[in-house]
Design an enzyme around this catalytic site. Structure first.
Site, PDB file in Angstrom:
ATOM      1  N   ALA A  62       0.850  -1.192   0.000  1.00  0.00           N
ATOM      2  CA  ALA A  62       0.000   0.000   0.000  1.00  0.00           C
ATOM      3  C   ALA A  62       0.884   1.241   0.000  1.00  0.00           C
ATOM      4  O   ALA A  62       2.024   1.201   0.470  1.00  0.00           O
ATOM      5  CB  ALA A  62      -0.882  -0.025   1.247  1.00  0.00           C
ATOM      6  N   GLY A 101       0.830  -5.110   1.010  1.00  0.00           N
ATOM      7  CA  GLY A 101      -0.283  -5.184   0.075  1.00  0.00           C
ATOM      8  C   GLY A 101       0.130  -5.753  -1.280  1.00  0.00           C
ATOM      9  O   GLY A 101      -0.684  -6.366  -1.978  1.00  0.00           O
ATOM     10  N   GLU A 104       0.060  -9.331  -0.790  1.00  0.00           N
ATOM     11  CA  GLU A 104      -1.357  -9.721  -0.618  1.00  0.00           C
ATOM     12  C   GLU A 104      -2.067  -9.780  -1.967  1.00  0.00           C
ATOM     13  O   GLU A 104      -2.905 -10.656  -2.202  1.00  0.00           O
ATOM     14  CB  GLU A 104      -2.063  -8.731   0.318  1.00  0.00           C
ATOM     15  CG  GLU A 104      -1.612  -8.871   1.759  1.00  0.00           C
ATOM     16  CD  GLU A 104      -2.197  -7.795   2.656  1.00  0.00           C
ATOM     17  OE1 GLU A 104      -1.882  -6.607   2.435  1.00  0.00           O
ATOM     18  OE2 GLU A 104      -2.977  -8.127   3.560  1.00  0.00           O
ATOM     19  N   GLU A 124       4.017  -5.390   7.691  1.00  0.00           N
ATOM     20  CA  GLU A 124       3.135  -4.382   8.278  1.00  0.00           C
ATOM     21  C   GLU A 124       3.384  -4.138   9.755  1.00  0.00           C
ATOM     22  O   GLU A 124       3.259  -3.002  10.235  1.00  0.00           O
ATOM     23  CB  GLU A 124       1.662  -4.769   8.054  1.00  0.00           C
ATOM     24  CG  GLU A 124       1.146  -4.510   6.638  1.00  0.00           C
ATOM     25  CD  GLU A 124       1.412  -5.657   5.667  1.00  0.00           C
ATOM     26  OE1 GLU A 124       2.261  -6.528   5.982  1.00  0.00           O
ATOM     27  OE2 GLU A 124       0.781  -5.693   4.596  1.00  0.00           O
TER      28      GLU A 124
END
Ligand code: 3H9
Length: 693
Positions: A62, A101, A104, A124
């Site tokens: 992200a 992310g 992911e 994270e």
């Protein structure tokens, strides 16, 4: 090229993210991914899909710069769900580091391929978060509970080979990655292989007690951190609940953490660490000197540790001492350190041998004549340092960088002992130098820009976080520490005891308090320093001679089995009634009426005195930015990263509150110790903080 590109190669739809430098999944990228997927699905000529990233790496996750702002749809979860739900199989091609992310997103694809050099991970927790786009639910379905837990809770990436063994990566590929991905997707199409949604896989059963065991295992190491414990909770849900329930819990925990002060601080630290690499006034294109070999003068604790840093990075290093005995002692300490790592299993024997072979020990300064950089790590005494630098000046080759590992002394005065002050700077390592990440690179008045740029680059190369600071007594870290230490002694005189002060700092999140730390470093070090400055001390400082009295008893800290604390054979400290008596008598002798001191007062006095000094350091330009101070404290002194460093923390407390307390202590303790920094007064007037505007 747009942020996300869509092309066709035969029957394969190729989606490529191109958002340098790390392909962060910003709003534009998420939107582009959605559009590209829609195009691939709408196109009857596309049978399977390959997802690639351009540039040096697959996506690093992200976009952290968007955190704390409202999410502009589509959210990452939505995008990943759409990829997973695709009726056409999707293969992700991972290179560089697929993180957070980004990883992911790959877990939401149906297949994953990678070159052996790639790494994947869910870091994270290092930002005070947990994976928030399905990582805690999908990874356990592919890798199993234990392996997934480990990756999510410690946040460290694993190699592609390891990921393959875990069942996360399907194939390790060589050569052209895009070609391999398209070939793989083509193959899926040819064989009419269906999509393989990760969320539909069962979660392999975990070993009984796996969660509790891990929770217990990290209780001490992760003290004060919130995210690792929430991560365990989320993976627990993966094991016990249906996918949709697990996803709901993951989202709730992620949102809670995102709003937490811990994560705010850790995200600040992430950017601050990158910020300190950029030196104001030193353009990024400043040339650097090539470093192929090094020299270290002094094979004591610091010198030996510094030599290890070079050997660890594969740089040959000449280690110089005055006598054969000192040299042997130094070398055997280094050997013992490496051997311990081998015994623990963190270093292979061959690697230890390779590193030892890079060390060239000698009592002859001429061994330094080929070194590109020489670090002096002798006793902290100006006359001695000058003598060493004069000798270095005589033997070092032209262009060699000469650095002093001083922790307090004036680098300009040291540089003046040579005919090449432009080549001289300070490189202040922290003990143990082979472990601690911080290096304060001290910019002398005449240090040339390429020397400074080289020192910064070299610091990174030997695995450190280098912070550029200016000449000042104790530079940034020790200058602030000295003020905190002085305040801690005043607190003892006024009514506190060492263990009370230490507990407050420990509970704040430091690995240990002032006095336990002094015991570890050796009280004689501080004593010698104090004696050398006696004539510059204020009357109260001079009379506050608790340290002298303890040292006069031969108690030098852990190494003598006693200091502020008493130590057992395993170096466990316990409060000592003898020290309590000594302190109480000291107060009586000084005519100070001892009083109950609250933990709050201890914390305020120990912390605000540092913040005040930090502000003065900023004003004087000894640190260029508050970031530099925060990173010095996080990496050099164990300041809890979940509080972001002293300057960030002060902003969180609020500068008006800090200033009010400083003014109050100015009255009660004395103006010479608590003169408010004009910078803080100005910022309060301007209603801003060190960072906050
Ligand atoms: C996440 O993914 C949450 C999800 O689970 C859920 C969402 C719903 N965003 O480190 P470098 C910048 S959380 C924005 O010097 P390297 C960095 O600031 C995220 N910017 O390079 C720097 O900018 P500048 C989980 C980012 O080669 C530049 O890129 N992911 C991001 O030494 C170069 O960085 C992580 O925690 C980002 N995600 O190392 C990974 N990442 O040049 C964090 C980097 O202006 N990133 N930047 O100073 C890293 O660990 C390293 O940057 C990486 C590259 C290993 C990728």
């Amino acid at each position: 090229m747009p942020l996300v590109d869509f092309t066709k190669q035969g029957k394969v739809g190729v989606i490529t993210i191109d958002n340098p430098p790390v392909n962060a999944l910003s709003h534009g990228v998420r939107e582009g991914l959605k559009t590209a997927l829609d195009r691939a699905l709408a196109d009857d000529g596309v049978v399977s899909i390959a997802l690639l990233c351009a540039g040096r790496t697959f996506s690093a996750g992200a976009d952290i710069t968007e955190f704390g702002k409202p999410v502009v749809p589509p959210g990452l979860r939505e995008v990943i769900d759409a990829f997973e739900a695709s009726p056409k199989p999707i293969v992700a091609a991972l290179h560089g580091t697929a993180l957070g992310g980004g990883f992911e997103l790959a877990l939401g694809c149906h297949y994953r391929i990678a070159p052996a050099t790639a790494k994947v991970g869910l870091p994270e927790v290092k930002l005070g978060l947990i994976p928030g786009a399905g990582g805690t639910q999908r990874l356990p379905r592919l890798a199993g509970i234990e392996a997934a837990l480990k990756m999510i809770v410690d946040g460290n990436p694993v190699s592609a080979e390891k990921a393959k063994a875990m069942g996360v990566v399907d194939e390790i590929v060589e050569g052209d990655l895009a070609g391999a991905a398209i070939g793989f997707a083509q193959h899926l199409a040819d064989e009419s292989r269906p999509p393989r949604p990760t969320s539909a896989l069962p979660v392999p059963p975990a070993k009984a007690g796996a969660f509790d065991e891990l929770e217990k295992g990290i209780a001490k190491k992760q003290r004060g951190f919130v995210a690792p414990f929430r991560a365990i909770e989320a993976v627990r849900a993966a094991a016990a609940e249906p996918f949709s329930e697990g996803m709901r819990l993951e989202r709730d925990l992620f949102m809670q953490l995102m709003a937490s002060p811990e994560s705010r601080a850790q995200r600040h630290a992430f950017f601050a660490e990158r910020e300190v690499a950029k030196i104001p006034g030193l353009p990024a294109e400043t040339p650097t000197r090539e470093i192929r070999s090094a020299g270290v003068v002094g094979a004591g604790t610091m010198g030996g540790g510094i030599a290890m840093c070079f050997a660890n990075a594969g740089i040959p290093v000449a280690l110089i001492e005055t006598t054969e005995e000192a040299l042997d002692r130094g070398l055997s300490t280094i050997r013992r350190n490496y051997a311990n790592s081998v015994a623990r299993g963190s270093l292979r024997q061959e690697e230890m041998d390779r590193r030892m072979a890079l060390l060239q020990a000698s009592t002859d300064y001429r061994q330094l004549s080929k070194a590109d950089v020489i670090i002096e790590a002798v006793f902290e005494e100006m006359a001695l340092k000058k003598e060493v630098f004069a000798k270095l000046d005589a033997v070092a080759k032209p262009g060699a960088i000469l650095a002093s590992n001083t922790s307090y002394l004036d680098v300009d005065e040291i540089a003046a002992a040579t005919k090449r002050p432009g080549d001289v700077l300070g490189m202040h390592f922290f003990s143990p130098a082979n472990v601690m990440k911080l290096v304060e690179n001290v910019r002398g008045e005449r240090s040339s820009p390429d020397v400074l740029a080289t020192a910064q680059k070299l610091g990174k190369r030997i695995g450190k976080v280098p912070v550029m600071v200016g000449v000042s007594d104790g530079f940034v870290g020790n200058r602030m520490l000295t003020k905190r230490m002085r305040e801690a002694y005043f607190l003892l005189e006024e009514g506190a005891l060492p263990w009370q002060v230490d507990k407050v700092l420990y509970d704040f999140g430091f690995p240990m308090g002032n006095f336990a730390m002094s015991d570890l470093a050796g009280l004689d070090v501080g004593w010698r320093n104090r004696k050398s400055k006696l004539d510059r001390l204020t009357p109260r400082e001079r009379e506050c001679d608790i340290l002298d009295r303890i040292c006069e008893m031969g108690r030098y800290g852990q190494k003598t089995g006693a200091g502020f604390y008493r130590y057992d054979d395993r170096r466990n400290p316990s409060p000592d009634p003898l020290i309590e008596k000594l302190i109480v008598e000291h107060s009586q002798r000084r005519g100070i009426q001892r009083r109950e001191i609250t933990d709050r007062e201890i914390l305020e006095r120990c912390m605000y005195v540092m913040v005040n000094e930090g502000a003065k350091i900023l004003e004087e330009g000894v640190a260029a930015r508050p970031h530099d101070i925060d990173i010095v404290w996080i990496y050099g002194y164990g300041f809890p990263v979940y509080r972001g460093g002293p300057m960030f923390w002060a902003d969180e407390v609020g500068l008006p509150k800090v200033l009010e307390a400083i003014r109050q202590y100015r009255e009660s303790v004395g103006a010479e110790y608590w003169e408010p920094a004009p910078l803080i007064e100005r910022y309060v007037k301007e209603e801003r903080g060190f960072y906050k505007r």
